[in-house]
Design an enzyme around this catalytic site. Structure first.
Site, PDB file in Angstrom:
ATOM      1  N   LYS A   1      30.779  86.742  34.520  1.00  0.00           N
ATOM      2  CA  LYS A   1      29.659  86.185  33.776  1.00  0.00           C
ATOM      3  C   LYS A   1      28.314  87.014  34.134  1.00  0.00           C
ATOM      4  CE  LYS A   1      27.540  81.438  33.202  1.00  0.00           C
ATOM      5  NZ  LYS A   1      27.364  80.108  33.737  1.00  0.00           N
TER       6      LYS A   1
ATOM      7  N   GLU B   1      34.233  63.837  34.843  1.00  0.00           N
ATOM      8  CA  GLU B   1      33.601  62.593  35.181  1.00  0.00           C
ATOM      9  C   GLU B   1      34.425  61.364  35.303  1.00  0.00           C
ATOM     10  OE1 GLU B   1      31.362  65.648  32.705  1.00  0.00           O
ATOM     11  OE2 GLU B   1      33.343  64.815  32.486  1.00  0.00           O
TER      12      GLU B   1
ATOM     13  N   ARG C   1      31.472  59.976  28.960  1.00  0.00           N
ATOM     14  CA  ARG C   1      33.351  60.607  28.918  1.00  0.00           C
ATOM     15  C   ARG C   1      33.849  59.901  29.841  1.00  0.00           C
ATOM     16  NH1 ARG C   1      33.533  66.296  27.423  1.00  0.00           N
ATOM     17  NH2 ARG C   1      34.536  66.740  29.696  1.00  0.00           N
TER      18      ARG C   1
END
Length: 593
Positions: free
Chosen positions: A248, A336, A364
């Protein structure tokens, strides 16, 4: 001197006219183009820099947009946007009226699926692949690009589980860089690390066990290797899985070395990577830091307090507790549903659980909130960061639905503090021992009290559950506000020539409502105006209308809030103007009453 290749690439068809040997130059130019624009315009940086080679290889090998490419979350799709007819508009990224920061179907035929939340790509691509199969489009390719943090989510595994028993033509590419926004966590991360390090025998491969044709791991920055492998996989039918390893922030040293900060670094020097720091002297705190520092302080005094966040320790500032009391603070990854039910399980054993989830992400886990928490009346403390309009992330991330979707749940308390002190005091009150679950909603960004720690830190006062507060007296109109948007209301009233006519009440408690104050206001004022930074449909104003109807009040009621539409991206102040919640719009409205 080499000619600039990127300036001649309008769409992937132009990219495919190049020789394969020219692709590394395209990668270098594309990476620099993103750095140059994001350094000035801001946005997500590290994720897109990490998939430059993959992006080029995908559009070079596959016949997009006929072949369907789905990016998970979409933080990493800047290179994709630039190569797909949006290079000239890329400077408008995340700005009002400009292109979205995430893939969006209405924006481009190359954006096969709209995203913004994680772990949807495999299910979406599988749905497309099965549909193509039913339509007889046997040569069509369907590609899902998903990160190692997102693939750990339950929904991603649901998609893998289904795909493995089909013969659908789907390719799942795992972009493995060991980080999402924060570093990836959990047993799956350890497994992938073992695979990358060659410590996991191939016959023990869990992806192969799910009936995928597995290949990798390969270097995701090696363009020739990527092109070769994608060309090979293109000829194989059925479910396929390619594991690539990337870095990244690749190509910008600071972004590689500090991946959390350079996920979305703000403005920085394109040449050196140095971030242009803004002075924070005499500025109010971020609400997330008020939460994080207060919960840490409370946890030091109450050993039953536990903190939970799904993959947002930095964004929620639960990182403060994770650093000092790691045994009682948990990052559970992008999960979640698990976070909510984990909190519920802990609550059954007498623990005081602060479950910090962004408002848009709690959507969610809606069934878990109802079935696992509220139905059993477990006193989980939900801390909903990023409530209200969040700005440049746009429609996928605005936390404007939580009042409406939580208000209808029995047993649920909903509180929206007007400022930092109120947030501290409700956090303190919640851990004293509530008998119900509570949702505490607060916005992204800074508060209004620069000296909040000096004034109140560590000296908390309990809040009476359900009590509203009169902030200003008036004679004709009562304005009822909830949450931090009440600060706009207070400023607007001060600017009105008819300020003496306007009373202001802070209804921090959206549920339960203060019926005593409501009866007084409806009996004393001809007109009521409600103001919230949530949806008009089903929100705080709707609750006031319900009260009026149930009690036979016929006062004129005006409801201000977010209209019944998906609000796109822009600065928070621009979006407040759009919704007529800014100070100037409120002044105009109040002055005419």
């Amino acid at each position: 001197m080499k000619s600039n290749l990127l300036s001649n690439i309008f769409n992937p068809a132009h990219l495919r006219l190049l020789e394969e040997e020219q692709l590394p130059q395209v990668a270098q130019e594309l990476r620099q183009f993103i750095i140059d624009v994001v350094s000035v315009k801001e946005g997500h940086l590290g994720a897109s820099l990490g998939v430059i080679e993959l992006t080029i290889a995908l559009h070079y090998v596959f016949n997009t947009p006929e072949d369907l490419l789905v990016w998970d979350v979409g933080h990493q799709a800047y290179g994709h946007k630039i190569l797909t007819e949006r290079r000239e508009n890329f400077h408008t990224n995340r700005q009002i009226g400009g292109i979205s920061g995430f893939p969006k179907r209405s924006e481009s035929s190359y954006d096969a699926f709209g995203v913004g939340h994680s772990s949807t790509s495999i299910s979406a691509a599988l749905g497309m692949a099965i549909a193509s199969q039913l339509k007889g489009e046997t040569d069509k390719q369907h590609i899902a690009v998903i990160g190692d943090a997102s693939i750990a989510s339950g929904m991603a595994f649901e998609g893998l589980n289904h795909a493995g028993v089909t013969d659908a033509n789907i390719l799942v590419i795992l972009n493995d860089n060991a980080i999402g926004i924060d570093p990836s966590v959990g047993a799956l991360k350890k497994y992938l690390t073992a695979v990358k390090n060659g410590k996991n025998p191939k016959q023990n491969n869990m992806i192969k066990s799910l009936n995928f044709d597995y290949s990798g791991p390969i270097d995701g920055h090696d363009l020739p290797a990527l092109v070769k492998e994608l060309n090979r996989l293109k000829k194989i039918k059925g479910p396929k899985f390619l594991h690539i390893v990337t870095t990244k922030g690749k190509g910008l040293q600071q972004a590689e070395e500090n991946q959390v900060v350079y996920h979305a670094p703000g403005k920085f020097d394109a040449a050196t990577g140095e971030i242009h720091l803004k002075s924070e002297e005499n500025l109010p705190p971020k609400y997330q830091d008020v939460f994080g520092l207060t919960v840490l302080d409370l946890a030091k005094k109450n050993n039953k307090i536990i903190g939970i966040t799904p993959a947002m320790p930095s964004g929620s500032s639960l990182k403060f507790m994770m650093e000092e009391i790691p045994e009682r603070a948990f990052d559970v990854g992008i999960a979640e549903q698990h976070a909510v039910t984990l909190a519920a399980g802990m609550a059954t054993q007498g623990m005081v659980v602060f479950c910090n989830i962004y408002s848009t992400f709690l959507q969610r886990a809606y069934d878990q909130v109802i079935h696992d928490v509220a139905l059993q009346n477990l006193p989980v403390i939900f801390c909903l960061d990023r409530a209200g309009l969040v700005g440049e992330d746009g429609a996928t991330h605005h936390g404007v639905f939580d009042i409406a979707y939580l208000r209808l749940i029995p047993n649920m308390i909903i509180y929206a503090p007007m400022n930092e002190i109120a947030l501290q005091n409700i956090l303190y009150t919640a851990q004293l021992g509530l008998e119900n679950p509570i949702a505490i909603r607060y916005p992204r960004g800074r508060g209004v009290l620069p000296n909040w720690q000096v004034a109140n830190f560590g000296h908390y006062e309990p809040i009476e559950i359900g009590a509203a507060n009169q902030l200003k007296e008036g004679s004709k109109v009562a304005v009822l506000s909830t949450g931090t948007i009440g600060n706009n209301v207070a400023l607007a009233i001060k600017e009105c020539s008819n300020a003496d006519d306007i009373a202001h009440y802070d209804f921090s408690f959206i549920k339960p409502l203060d019926y005593k104050v409501l009866n007084y206001t409806f009996s004393s004022f001809k007109e009521i105006i409600t103001v919230e930074d949530g949806t008009i449909s089903g929100g705080f104003g709707s609750a006031i209308l319900e009260f009026a109807a149930a009690n036979n009040f016929s006062n004129k009621i005006t409801i201000l809030g977010v209209p019944d539409a998906f609000i796109e991206h822009g600065t928070v102040s621009q979006l407040q103007q759009l919704c007529k919640l800014d100070v100037k719009s409120l002044v105009n409205l109040f002055s005419n009453h």
